[in-house]
Design a protein around this motif. Structure first.
Motif, mmCIF file in Angstrom:
data_model
loop_
_atom_site.group_PDB
_atom_site.id
_atom_site.type_symbol
_atom_site.label_atom_id
_atom_site.label_comp_id
_atom_site.label_asym_id
_atom_site.label_seq_id
_atom_site.Cartn_x
_atom_site.Cartn_y
_atom_site.Cartn_z
ATOM 1 N N VAL A 124 0.958 -1.346 0.035
ATOM 2 C CA VAL A 124 -0.009 0.042 0.146
ATOM 3 C C VAL A 124 0.924 1.267 -0.094
ATOM 4 N N ILE A 125 1.971 1.255 0.868
ATOM 5 C CA ILE A 125 2.700 2.265 0.796
ATOM 6 C C ILE A 125 3.589 2.528 -0.396
ATOM 7 N N THR A 126 4.009 1.310 -1.073
ATOM 8 C CA THR A 126 4.593 1.581 -2.373
ATOM 9 C C THR A 126 3.750 2.270 -3.399
ATOM 10 N N PHE A 127 2.355 1.782 -3.336
ATOM 11 C CA PHE A 127 1.574 2.307 -4.418
ATOM 12 C C PHE A 127 1.401 3.640 -4.157
ATOM 13 N N ILE A 128 1.126 4.203 -2.683
ATOM 14 C CA ILE A 128 0.791 5.414 -2.555
ATOM 15 C C ILE A 128 2.124 6.324 -2.941
ATOM 16 N N THR A 129 3.379 5.652 -2.774
ATOM 17 C CA THR A 129 4.653 6.298 -3.244
ATOM 18 C C THR A 129 4.517 6.493 -4.558
ATOM 19 N N GLY A 130 4.080 5.616 -5.381
ATOM 20 C CA GLY A 130 4.083 5.895 -6.977
ATOM 21 C C GLY A 130 2.876 7.160 -7.312
ATOM 22 N N ILE A 131 2.012 7.116 -6.642
ATOM 23 C CA ILE A 131 0.950 8.350 -6.687
ATOM 24 C C ILE A 131 1.576 9.703 -6.307
ATOM 25 N N ILE A 132 2.378 9.762 -5.339
ATOM 26 C CA ILE A 132 3.048 10.913 -4.877
ATOM 27 C C ILE A 132 4.249 11.345 -5.717
ATOM 28 N N LEU A 133 4.975 10.360 -6.302
ATOM 29 C CA LEU A 133 6.016 10.624 -6.961
ATOM 30 C C LEU A 133 5.302 11.335 -8.477
ATOM 31 N N ALA A 134 4.123 10.616 -9.102
ATOM 32 C CA ALA A 134 3.833 11.142 -10.292
ATOM 33 C C ALA A 134 3.083 12.617 -10.054
ATOM 34 N N ASN A 135 2.415 12.706 -9.010
ATOM 35 C CA ASN A 135 1.896 14.045 -8.608
ATOM 36 C C ASN A 135 2.985 15.287 -8.320
ATOM 37 N N GLY A 136 4.016 14.628 -7.764
ATOM 38 C CA GLY A 136 5.395 15.529 -7.508
ATOM 39 C C GLY A 136 5.947 16.186 -8.888
ATOM 40 N N LEU A 137 6.125 14.902 -9.980
ATOM 41 C CA LEU A 137 6.545 15.606 -11.170
ATOM 42 C C LEU A 137 5.474 16.444 -11.683
ATOM 43 N N HIS A 138 4.267 16.315 -11.732
ATOM 44 C CA HIS A 138 3.145 17.129 -12.436
ATOM 45 C C HIS A 138 3.359 18.780 -11.911
ATOM 46 N N VAL A 139 3.463 18.715 -10.591
ATOM 47 C CA VAL A 139 3.893 19.974 -9.912
ATOM 48 C C VAL A 139 4.888 20.634 -10.475
ATOM 49 N N VAL A 140 6.000 19.825 -10.534
ATOM 50 C CA VAL A 140 7.604 20.394 -10.843
ATOM 51 C C VAL A 140 7.413 20.825 -12.475
ATOM 52 N N LEU A 141 6.620 19.972 -13.242
ATOM 53 C CA LEU A 141 6.433 20.390 -14.799
ATOM 54 C C LEU A 141 5.317 21.680 -14.778
#
Ligand SMILES: [Zn+2]
Length: 145
Positions: A124-141
């Motif tokens: 669950v934590i790994t899955f949520i980490t994937g979401i957070i990483l994707a969202n972080g890249l969105h914000v960076v872009l």
């Protein structure tokens, strides 16, 4: 701000580059199962649970009939503000959708699910980490353009 497809291309390009760098450098943080779960979370965070749920966007349309679940979020969060916070934006979205799912479950069954942690917490934590990483890249872009 970059469009939906630009965010998708950017996210997947960064994921592939970072995964290739880790692979060819022999850096192993995850086993294959964990990497696939991280990738699934990253996919969910890129396609469905994105910061742009705070505006009428392709991200909302991707939810099909369930897009109605995001209308209160759309009203509550001004576009580009706290929903696009790199620290807590993803957590707020996750808490929001979990609360709605549990609320609907409660309305249907007059009880909360008793065994909803049948999936190992590490996954669950790994899955949520994937979401957070994707969202972080969105914000960076978004910050870059
Ligand atoms: Zn955005």
């Amino acid at each position: 701000m970059p469009g939906y497809n630009t965010h998708r291309r950017f996210n997947y390009a960064v994921l592939l580059i970072v995964a290739a760098l880790f692979y060819f450098r022999g850096i192993r943080i995850f086993d294959l199962v964990q990497f696939l779960i991280l990738g699934a979370g990253f996919y969910a965070g890129t396609e469905f649970i994105t910061p742009d749920l705070d505006v009428k966007s392709r991200a909302i349309k991707r939810w099909g009939v369930f897009k109605i679940l995001w209308y209160p979020y759309l009203i509550l969060f001004e576009h580009g503000k706290s929903s696009h916070n790199i620290i807590y934006g993803a957590f707020v979205r996750l808490l929001y959708i979990i609360a709605i799912i549990l609320g609907l479950y409660y309305l249907l069954f007059s009880a909360l699910p008793s065994d909803f942690m049948i999936i190992p917490l590490g996954y669950v934590i790994t899955f949520i980490t994937g979401i957070i990483l994707a969202n972080g890249l969105h914000v960076v872009l978004d910050m870059l353009f």
